[in-house]
Write a protein that holds these residues in place. Structure first.
Motif, mmCIF file in Angstrom:
data_model
loop_
_atom_site.group_PDB
_atom_site.id
_atom_site.type_symbol
_atom_site.label_atom_id
_atom_site.label_comp_id
_atom_site.label_asym_id
_atom_site.label_seq_id
_atom_site.Cartn_x
_atom_site.Cartn_y
_atom_site.Cartn_z
ATOM 1 N N ASP A 116 32.251 46.556 28.163
ATOM 2 C CA ASP A 116 31.697 47.902 27.941
ATOM 3 C C ASP A 116 32.766 48.920 27.539
ATOM 4 O OD1 ASP A 116 32.730 47.979 30.468
ATOM 5 O OD2 ASP A 116 30.773 48.103 31.461
ATOM 6 N N MET A 122 39.871 39.298 39.738
ATOM 7 C CA MET A 122 39.573 38.207 38.817
ATOM 8 C C MET A 122 38.983 38.749 37.526
ATOM 9 S SD MET A 122 37.457 34.764 39.571
ATOM 10 C CE MET A 122 37.125 33.589 38.282
ATOM 11 N N SER A 123 38.123 39.761 37.667
ATOM 12 C CA SER A 123 37.530 40.319 36.455
ATOM 13 C C SER A 123 38.543 41.176 35.712
ATOM 14 C CB SER A 123 36.323 41.189 36.817
ATOM 15 O OG SER A 123 35.899 41.907 35.679
ATOM 16 N N ASN A 124 38.542 41.037 34.420
ATOM 17 C CA ASN A 124 39.484 41.804 33.628
ATOM 18 C C ASN A 124 38.781 42.646 32.584
ATOM 19 O OD1 ASN A 124 42.270 40.860 34.543
ATOM 20 N ND2 ASN A 124 41.037 39.011 34.381
ATOM 21 N N PHE A 125 37.592 43.136 32.920
ATOM 22 C CA PHE A 125 36.904 44.020 31.996
ATOM 23 C C PHE A 125 37.579 45.378 32.005
ATOM 24 C CE2 PHE A 125 33.604 40.858 32.704
ATOM 25 C CZ PHE A 125 33.275 40.582 31.394
ATOM 26 N N GLY A 126 37.179 46.165 31.038
ATOM 27 C CA GLY A 126 37.833 47.452 30.870
ATOM 28 C C GLY A 126 38.751 47.362 29.663
ATOM 29 N N PHE A 127 39.298 48.474 29.281
ATOM 30 C CA PHE A 127 40.136 48.466 28.089
ATOM 31 C C PHE A 127 41.439 47.702 28.369
ATOM 32 C CE2 PHE A 127 42.710 49.809 24.604
ATOM 33 C CZ PHE A 127 41.793 49.915 23.565
ATOM 34 N N PRO A 128 41.802 46.756 27.497
ATOM 35 C CA PRO A 128 42.986 45.936 27.768
ATOM 36 C C PRO A 128 44.266 46.762 27.799
ATOM 37 C CG PRO A 128 41.656 45.012 25.997
ATOM 38 C CD PRO A 128 41.124 46.381 26.267
ATOM 39 N N PHE A 166 30.491 42.626 24.728
ATOM 40 C CA PHE A 166 31.066 41.657 25.661
ATOM 41 C C PHE A 166 31.948 42.364 26.683
ATOM 42 C CE2 PHE A 166 34.637 42.331 23.020
ATOM 43 C CZ PHE A 166 35.760 41.896 23.709
ATOM 44 N N PRO A 170 47.620 45.243 27.588
ATOM 45 C CA PRO A 170 48.635 44.196 27.498
ATOM 46 C C PRO A 170 50.027 44.810 27.621
ATOM 47 C CG PRO A 170 47.728 44.658 25.331
ATOM 48 C CD PRO A 170 46.933 45.458 26.317
ATOM 49 N N GLN A 171 50.905 44.123 28.318
ATOM 50 C CA GLN A 171 52.262 44.629 28.478
ATOM 51 C C GLN A 171 53.082 44.208 27.262
ATOM 52 O OE1 GLN A 171 53.006 46.691 31.179
ATOM 53 N NE2 GLN A 171 50.779 46.495 31.247
#
Lengths: 136, 395
Positions: free
Chosen positions: A80, A1-7, A78, A9-10
């Motif tokens: 890290d 569910m959490s989507n932290f971290g560097f994005p 917002f 995107p496809q």
């Protein structure tokens, strides 16, 4: 569910040529073969009707120069993956289009609207090479 | 024949732990049906007022509040809208269902669990409400965050017109004053001064914490029907007299206006023309206020002052707040009451037209407007939608 971290995107095939360009340290934009109109990201010409699948538009080497259109300075983290402070900005490219980016290479408090900037390429944790901008 | 709001249901708002989005939607729908004096068996259409933005439970789903409540609907639609404009799109769909005779009574319900979700992540040492990264979204790789990209409007407005953080703060103070008259507002009982605004931490310069809206749990639902059927419901109808939309797609990048204006003109003109009103007829305005600058841009965009004059307007004595000339965001808005997208603005407009506002009621409200905003594409503000709704006491 959490989507932290560097994005990560496809990106689909429409944007692949752009990132193939940045991997070679080239800043590409779409240019109309008929009239020279520039667009970024992938998109058509607004001066006239477009050909099938935007065949009139071609990924072309662009100046990679522009000026700061607006910006904010992140002070509270917002995510890290993005240590604060950092400058989130919209750069108005010399060819006309705008791009969301970061201003690097100077203190955040030294960034000004209309400040001339030029592209720098940075390796991102998601494997892409991203265009950021620094003062000229 | 016009479409009317005949039922309004609002759950607990603010911190509502332990309730799923679906259960909140279900409860709001139940309350709205009760408010209309209808039975659950009367409802034959349902619309979920939710956007995909945000991920998790905000994404499309298999279950639905009409199933939980047992509403015998012949039509159910989920996830209308791109952002904070979904009530306008839901009402437009409801109007089609009613005017075509497909449905007789349509319930539109929407919920959020943003506060509860943000608490979960704070416990894990994180901030905000993380969302699923959209395919092909470029700006998240640059660390865009809602205060970070909405703040671009503030920086640009400051650059072009000399607007100051203190002026933006006046909007926050005025809305907090309204919230203090609204017992349902999360910040009721917590007045602020302009110094509080200036001393609040900078989250994303130029935005201080008090320029930023709340995150809320809760739900609100509306029951809509046709003018003739509205004669038989419990309360006086609120007429949906105008709905209009504007898009930044109208101008895209070449006009370079995105960061100093919102696409208000076509939304305003369309809604006002349908309702046969001008700005002078508007008794209360409920502006979508995710951040303070959006409010200033709407004061300018709707014509309360000229473009670039919003700063002077909000700091002029006697202009804004409960005692002021321009009555806007009378419940406290997203900044100080609760954030359910433009459900917040529309529910407050319904309350004002019904004269149910208690201490915050503006006298003799005949015409209220409620706006919506959001739906960023690719990058914040690259393509955003604006919606205007006109709600009136008479048809």
């Amino acid at each position: 569910m959490s989507n932290f971290g560097f994005p990560s995107p496809q990106f689909n095939e429409d944007m692949q040529p752009f990132f193939e360009g940045t991997a070679q340290r080239k800043f590409k934009m779409m240019r109309c073969r008929q009239c020279g109109f520039w667009n970024w990201p992938y998109g058509g010409c607004r001066n006239h009707d477009n050909e099938a699948y935007l065949a009139n538009m071609e990924w072309s080497d662009a100046s990679g120069r522009g000026k700061v259109h607006s910006f904010t300075i992140a002070r509270v983290p917002f995510n890290d993956a993005f240590p604060v402070p950092y400058v989130y900005a919209i750069v108005e490219l010399d060819e006309g289009p705008i791009i969301p980016t970061n201003i690097v290479g100077c203190a955040p408090e030294d960034v000004r609207i209309d400040m001339p900037v030029t592209v720098v390429f940075e390796d991102a944790p998601n494997g892409l090479v991203l265009p950021r901008f620094k003062p000229v | 024949m016009k479409t009317c709001v005949v039922g309004l249901g609002i759950t607990e708002l603010g911190h509502v732990p332990g309730k799923s989005i679906l259960m909140l939607e279900t409860e709001a729908a139940r309350l709205a049906i009760q408010d209309a004096g209808l039975r659950e068996a009367d409802i034959d259409g349902a619309i979920q007022m939710k956007s995909d933005i945000g991920g998790g439970m905000r994404m499309r789903q298999d279950d639905a509040f009409p199933r939980i409540l047992g509403l015998p609907v012949k039509f159910y639609m989920e996830n209308v809208g791109r952002g904070g404009e979904n009530v306008a799109k839901a009402f437009m769909m409801a109007e089609q269902l009613l005017q075509r005779g497909i449905c007789s009574y349509v319930v539109c319900s929407g919920a959020r669990d943003d506060w509860s979700r943000s608490r979960k992540f704070k416990k894990a040492g994180r901030r905000g409400t993380p969302y699923i990264h959209k395919e092909g979204a470029f700006a998240p790789m640059m660390g865009d965050s809602p205060p970070g990209f909405h703040g671009l409007l503030a920086t640009r407005h400051m650059h072009l017109f000399g607007t100051t953080s203190r002026q933006l703060g006046q909007i926050a103070v005025a809305q907090r004053d309204w919230a203090c008259l609204n017992p349902a507002a999360f910040m009721c009982g917590h007045p602020i001064t302009i110094e509080d605004h200036q001393n609040s931490p900078i989250v994303a310069w130029p935005y201080h914490l008090l320029d930023i809206c709340l995150q809320s749990d809760g739900a609100t639902a509306f029951v809509l029907t046709t003018e003739d059927r509205a004669k038989d419901t419990k309360k006086a109808p609120v007429y949906v007299s105008g709905i209009g939309f504007g898009e930044h797609l109208q101008s895209l990048y070449w006009d370079k206006k995105h960061y100093s204006m919102l696409p208000i003109p076509t939304a305003r003109d369309g809604a006002f023309r349908q309702a046969g009103i001008t700005l002078d007829d508007v008794d209360v305005a409920e502006f979508y206020d995710c951040f303070t600058t959006e409010v200033m841009l709407q004061l300018e965009g709707y014509g309360y002052c000229g473009v670039g004059e919003g700063g002077a307007l909000v700091e002029a004595p006697g202009m804004i707040g409960p005692g002021g000339k321009i009555k806007f965001n009378t419940g406290g808005g997203l900044l100080s009451s609760h954030h359910l997208g433009n459900i917040t603005t529309v529910s407050e407009a319904v309350i004002q037209v019904r004269s149910e506002g208690g201490k915050r009621q503006v006298p003799d409200v005949e015409v209220a407007i409620a706006s919506g905003h959001g739906g960023e594409i690719l990058a914040g503000q690259m393509c955003s939608i604006h919606s205007t709704m006109v709600l009136t006491r008479g048809g």
